[in-house]
Design a protein around this motif. Sequence first.
Motif, PDB file in Angstrom:
ATOM      1  N   MET A  17      42.340  -0.851   6.904  1.00  0.00           N
ATOM      2  CA  MET A  17      42.269  -1.810   5.808  1.00  0.00           C
ATOM      3  C   MET A  17      41.475  -1.243   4.637  1.00  0.00           C
ATOM      4  N   ASP A  64      43.735   1.232   2.876  1.00  0.00           N
ATOM      5  CA  ASP A  64      44.796   0.529   2.134  1.00  0.00           C
ATOM      6  C   ASP A  64      44.273  -0.087   0.842  1.00  0.00           C
ATOM      7  N   ALA A  65      42.993  -0.527   0.883  1.00  0.00           N
ATOM      8  CA  ALA A  65      42.392  -1.154  -0.294  1.00  0.00           C
ATOM      9  C   ALA A  65      41.787  -0.125  -1.247  1.00  0.00           C
ATOM     10  N   GLY A  66      41.941   1.158  -0.935  1.00  0.00           N
ATOM     11  CA  GLY A  66      41.423   2.217  -1.801  1.00  0.00           C
ATOM     12  C   GLY A  66      39.935   2.442  -1.684  1.00  0.00           C
ATOM     13  N   ASP A 104      33.823  -4.155  -2.849  1.00  0.00           N
ATOM     14  CA  ASP A 104      34.796  -3.800  -1.813  1.00  0.00           C
ATOM     15  C   ASP A 104      35.445  -5.045  -1.206  1.00  0.00           C
ATOM     16  N   LYS A 127      38.218  -5.951  -3.440  1.00  0.00           N
ATOM     17  CA  LYS A 127      39.369  -5.061  -3.279  1.00  0.00           C
ATOM     18  C   LYS A 127      40.172  -5.424  -2.029  1.00  0.00           C
ATOM     19  N   LEU A 128      39.479  -5.748  -0.955  1.00  0.00           N
ATOM     20  CA  LEU A 128      40.163  -6.132   0.281  1.00  0.00           C
ATOM     21  C   LEU A 128      40.931  -7.437   0.088  1.00  0.00           C
ATOM     22  N   THR A 129      40.299  -8.395  -0.600  1.00  0.00           N
ATOM     23  CA  THR A 129      40.960  -9.667  -0.874  1.00  0.00           C
ATOM     24  C   THR A 129      42.217  -9.461  -1.712  1.00  0.00           C
ATOM     25  N   ASP A 130      42.115  -8.623  -2.728  1.00  0.00           N
ATOM     26  CA  ASP A 130      43.270  -8.343  -3.586  1.00  0.00           C
ATOM     27  C   ASP A 130      44.423  -7.725  -2.793  1.00  0.00           C
ATOM     28  N   LYS A 131      44.079  -7.017  -1.743  1.00  0.00           N
ATOM     29  CA  LYS A 131      45.102  -6.382  -0.907  1.00  0.00           C
ATOM     30  C   LYS A 131      45.640  -7.346   0.156  1.00  0.00           C
ATOM     31  N   TYR A 154      43.636  -8.787   2.568  1.00  0.00           N
ATOM     32  CA  TYR A 154      42.857  -8.696   3.801  1.00  0.00           C
ATOM     33  C   TYR A 154      41.618  -9.582   3.708  1.00  0.00           C
TER      34      TYR A 154
END
Length: 422
Positions: free
Chosen positions: A146, A149-151, A165, A168-172, A174
């Motif tokens: 994860m 995937d979120a960079g 971070d 970023k995870l939320t935007d992806k 996750y």
Amino acid sequence: MRRFLALGAAALLAVSACSVGAGTGSGDAEITFLTFETPNLTPAYWDAAIARVTGKTPGIKVKKLVAPTADGRTSYAKQLLQSGQFPDVMIAVDSAGFAEAGHLYAWTPEELKDFQFPAANPVRGKYYQLPANTQTIPPIYYNKKMFADAGITTPPKTWAELVTDAGKLTDKGYPPFTIGGGKDGFPSSMILSGLVSTEVYTTMPDWLTRRRQDQVKFTDPAFQHAFAKLADLAAKGYVDKTSVSRDYAATEQAFLDGKGAMYPMGNWFAANADAKKHDFEVGVFNFPTEDGKLAVPAYTGGGMIVNAHATHLDAARKFALAFQLDKDQLDASVRADGLFPAIKGYTPPPDAGPVFKAGYDLYAEAVRQNAVVHAFRWETADDGLLPGMKDKVDQAAQDVITGRRSVAEACAFLDTEWAKAG
């Protein structure tokens, strides 16, 4: 109410006790041993551990008792005391309250000589709990897939990086954090524990001692500032408000099932991260700090306490020390529960898993840099919260996460409950 609790404890004791061990003769000394069960510490683990130790300490037979919940073992021990069934030996039960009332055996310097931190968890200058293990509480375990995937290429070291971070995870798509609570409580307060440890304790390491002396309060700006960061995560949707009803076992499984990117939990989780099936690589990083400076919350203790009035006191003492010092049993605890045995000269078994090794290396580095701080909520004895306050901390964290209380209201609640507990 007290009579009801006593009767309830008696009934529960009757159905949760069983005899385990190598005792074979009618002259064996039978002792009772209060344990608790978790996804790591299963009935089979305890049965094997007891058999392993009694096999090397002949003449002792052990009747195993099981607390109804993992985090309720201290309150259960109190119920058993009230009902006249106080166990002979207990593990990971807070000594506070029991020791002051004269119910516990005080370990001698000779009996503590093999432990790394023999002066851990004092009660009025004496030591009632074997300082058997060190636990980092909490590091943050994470789903490496994860993150990639979120960079996110590097685990966060500062709180600002962690929040970024999480975005970023939320935007992806996750969910950033896996948390829980339910009947166990403590998964709800893990983030709060990390925040208080790395912010309040780094500038005031004796904060709880001062709280016991009424020199500081939960409503003071420093504590509220740390608590507000948990509220901010919840307000941003990075912490799922509905998850506070999920119990500990389900919370752990949710992370292993890929339902969240980060899992703040004690280092014991490493055992299941290494052993249980999941389709991603688990990483671990230290709980981030405000400025990125290393500060690792840890607690040393969790060992045996012994009933000072046990019928077979010598057997109880002998069993407790053997359990905590036996190399084979220590290795078994590492494999099963990811513990860091605080025994002089101990080294983990070579087959310890990669997640355990990664967490152990993080702790070892913190020791080398003198960057270990107390783990808020997990301290015991004179260094810990007043009896009953751990549950209140869990409740306060849940209330802030769900929005039932503001940070100011939750901190005022803790001060009120502290006054009652005192």
